[in-house]
Scaffold this active site. Structure first.
Site, PDB file in Angstrom:
ATOM      1  N   GLY A  34       4.397   2.110  -6.375  1.00 39.63           N
ATOM      2  CA  GLY A  34       4.980   0.992  -7.114  1.00 39.63           C
ATOM      3  C   GLY A  34       6.499   1.012  -7.155  1.00 39.63           C
ATOM      4  O   GLY A  34       7.112   0.262  -7.910  1.00 39.63           O
ATOM      5  N   HIS A  74      -6.494   8.937  -9.841  1.00 39.92           N
ATOM      6  CA  HIS A  74      -5.259   8.183  -9.583  1.00 39.92           C
ATOM      7  C   HIS A  74      -4.131   8.753 -10.442  1.00 39.92           C
ATOM      8  O   HIS A  74      -4.342   9.148 -11.584  1.00 39.92           O
ATOM      9  CB  HIS A  74      -5.480   6.699  -9.879  1.00 39.92           C
ATOM     10  CG  HIS A  74      -4.359   5.855  -9.375  1.00 39.92           C
ATOM     11  ND1 HIS A  74      -3.184   5.710 -10.071  1.00 39.92           N
ATOM     12  CD2 HIS A  74      -4.218   5.164  -8.211  1.00 39.92           C
ATOM     13  CE1 HIS A  74      -2.366   4.941  -9.363  1.00 39.92           C
ATOM     14  NE2 HIS A  74      -2.963   4.597  -8.225  1.00 39.92           N
ATOM     15  N   ASN A 114      -6.343  -1.451  -4.961  1.00 36.91           N
ATOM     16  CA  ASN A 114      -6.505  -1.031  -6.361  1.00 36.91           C
ATOM     17  C   ASN A 114      -5.765  -2.032  -7.242  1.00 36.91           C
ATOM     18  O   ASN A 114      -4.545  -2.036  -7.290  1.00 36.91           O
ATOM     19  CB  ASN A 114      -5.927   0.383  -6.522  1.00 36.91           C
ATOM     20  CG  ASN A 114      -5.913   0.830  -7.971  1.00 36.91           C
ATOM     21  OD1 ASN A 114      -6.596   0.249  -8.822  1.00 36.91           O
ATOM     22  ND2 ASN A 114      -5.151   1.870  -8.253  1.00 36.91           N
ATOM     23  N   SER A 147       3.441   2.202  -1.888  1.00 36.43           N
ATOM     24  CA  SER A 147       4.264   1.097  -1.378  1.00 36.43           C
ATOM     25  C   SER A 147       3.929   0.714   0.067  1.00 36.43           C
ATOM     26  O   SER A 147       4.829   0.435   0.860  1.00 36.43           O
ATOM     27  CB  SER A 147       5.751   1.425  -1.533  1.00 36.43           C
ATOM     28  OG  SER A 147       6.060   1.591  -2.913  1.00 36.43           O
ATOM     29  N   GLU A 186      -1.901   7.442 -12.112  1.00 34.10           N
ATOM     30  CA  GLU A 186      -1.718   6.801 -13.424  1.00 34.10           C
ATOM     31  C   GLU A 186      -2.732   7.340 -14.432  1.00 34.10           C
ATOM     32  O   GLU A 186      -2.439   7.431 -15.629  1.00 34.10           O
ATOM     33  CB  GLU A 186      -1.812   5.275 -13.275  1.00 34.10           C
ATOM     34  CG  GLU A 186      -0.554   4.722 -12.607  1.00 34.10           C
ATOM     35  CD  GLU A 186      -0.785   3.501 -11.734  1.00 34.10           C
ATOM     36  OE1 GLU A 186      -1.826   2.831 -11.880  1.00 34.10           O
ATOM     37  OE2 GLU A 186       0.086   3.220 -10.881  1.00 34.10           O
ATOM     38  N   LYS A 229      -5.697  -2.220 -10.434  1.00 34.59           N
ATOM     39  CA  LYS A 229      -5.220  -1.658 -11.717  1.00 34.59           C
ATOM     40  C   LYS A 229      -5.542  -2.633 -12.860  1.00 34.59           C
ATOM     41  O   LYS A 229      -6.551  -3.322 -12.797  1.00 34.59           O
ATOM     42  CB  LYS A 229      -3.728  -1.338 -11.632  1.00 34.59           C
ATOM     43  CG  LYS A 229      -3.372  -0.568 -10.370  1.00 34.59           C
ATOM     44  CD  LYS A 229      -1.957  -0.093 -10.361  1.00 34.59           C
ATOM     45  CE  LYS A 229      -1.682   0.576  -9.029  1.00 34.59           C
ATOM     46  NZ  LYS A 229      -0.377   1.197  -8.969  1.00 34.59           N
ATOM     47  N   GLU A 274      -1.238  10.152  -2.268  1.00 36.85           N
ATOM     48  CA  GLU A 274      -0.309   9.175  -2.828  1.00 36.85           C
ATOM     49  C   GLU A 274       0.847   9.891  -3.528  1.00 36.85           C
ATOM     50  O   GLU A 274       0.715  10.268  -4.701  1.00 36.85           O
ATOM     51  CB  GLU A 274      -1.017   8.301  -3.849  1.00 36.85           C
ATOM     52  CG  GLU A 274      -2.234   7.576  -3.316  1.00 36.85           C
ATOM     53  CD  GLU A 274      -2.575   6.387  -4.191  1.00 36.85           C
ATOM     54  OE1 GLU A 274      -2.415   5.261  -3.722  1.00 36.85           O
ATOM     55  OE2 GLU A 274      -2.965   6.593  -5.349  1.00 36.85           O
TER      56      GLU A 274
HETATM   57  C1  PEP Z   1      -1.541   2.859  -5.962  1.00 35.90           C
HETATM   58  O1  PEP Z   1      -1.403   2.601  -7.142  1.00 35.90           O
HETATM   59  O2  PEP Z   1      -2.523   3.489  -5.580  1.00 35.90           O
HETATM   60  C2  PEP Z   1      -0.494   2.427  -5.049  1.00 35.90           C
HETATM   61  C3  PEP Z   1      -0.443   2.965  -3.870  1.00 35.90           C
HETATM   62  O3  PEP Z   1       0.383   1.480  -5.520  1.00 35.90           O
HETATM   63  P1  PEP Z   1       1.523   0.728  -4.667  1.00 35.90           P
HETATM   64  O4  PEP Z   1       0.886   0.285  -3.382  1.00 35.90           O
HETATM   65  O5  PEP Z   1       1.916  -0.433  -5.539  1.00 35.90           O
HETATM   66  O6  PEP Z   1       2.607   1.693  -4.463  1.00 35.90           O
END
Ligand code: PEP
Length: 251
Positions: A172, A94, A10, A212, A96, A12, A166
């Site tokens: 992040g 998601h 992703n 992460s 966000e 973003k 998630e």
């Molecule tokens: C995400 O935004 O779906 C995500 C898992 O981000 P990150 O891998 O940076 O934690």
């Protein structure tokens, strides 16, 4: 049950069109035999990415969709627009989008339905905030997100859906949920799918972990019983990290 692993990057709001072309040209040589590999560039890069990966196994997917067919919704993108350029899969829910764009479970449910009605596959994201986990509410929260956002689909409609768990506190932040927390939640999610749609589909549905995931932890996470791959944010922007994560899923 042997489910094919999936790794979805992703991007973003990252990468210009030029950067995206450059990245994809490097990505093309990635070995993806036993893994479904997907990338989700921003809307401005989607069409170019699709053309570049036309004869590749790597799929280009969208990060979002609107729930109306068309009309006065400035800045939004419809299912038909996505389909018309060759998009077949969309990420919905998601954290966000939930957090910064106030997408509630009932809005997400409409998006899911619109996608499915247009034969788009869905990667549906769910996850708890740290405070919810600390209060012990994380299972209930996940259950509600699924119930309200996804489980309105009929057995037939849900067949092409993937769930991405998630935990928001791991996105992040460099903090990963530990293997026990991940497996426990994935098992719980699969059980909910089983209760609602039966054992056949619950064994078939892929449940991705996101938060992460890096080259250093990917193999361990992907080896958990109920983890069928990952949704990758930060590490999907670096070609060598992303390749390593794909290879970790390759077994
Ligand atoms: C995400 O935004 O779906 C995500 C898992 O981000 P990150 O891998 O940076 O934690």
């Amino acid at each position: 049950m042997n489910r094919k692993k999936m790794v979805a990057g992703n991007w973003k709001m990252n990468m210009t069109n030029d950067e995206s072309v450059n990245f994809i040209n490097q990505l093309k040589s990635t070995l993806v035999k036993n893994v479904d590999v997907k990338i989700a560039p921003s809307f401005t890069n989607l069409y170019n990415a699709i053309l570049l990966l036309d004869s590749s196994e790597i799929e280009v997917i969208a990060q979002n969709i609107h729930y109306e067919d068309k009309g006065a919704f400035t800045g939004e993108i419809s299912a038909e627009m996505l389909k018309n350029i060759g998009v077949k899969t969309v990420i919905i829910g998601h954290s966000e989008r939930r957090k910064y764009f106030n997408e509630t479970d009932s809005i997400l449910s409409k998006k899911v339905k619109k996608a499915v009605d247009n034969s788009l596959k869905v990667i549906f994201c769910i996850g708890e905030e740290l405070s919810e986990r600390e209060n012990g509410n994380h299972f209930e929260l996940i259950k509600n997100q699924l119930k309200t956002g996804l489980f309105n689909l009929s057995e037939q409609e849900i067949q092409n859906t993937v769930i991405a768990y998630e935990p928001v506190w791991a996105i992040g932040t460099g903090k990963t949920a530990n293997n026990h927390q991940i497996q426990e939640m994935h098992e719980f999610i699969r059980q909910l799918v089983k209760d609602k749609y039966g054992i056949g589909f619950s064994e078939k549905i892929r449940i991705l972990y996101g938060g992460s995931v890096k080259p250093i932890n990917a193999k361990d996470i992907f080896s958990l019983d109920d983890v069928d791959g990952g949704l990758i944010g930060g590490a999907s922007l670096n070609i060598s990290d992303f390749n390593s994560i794909v290879q970790a899923a390759n077994g």
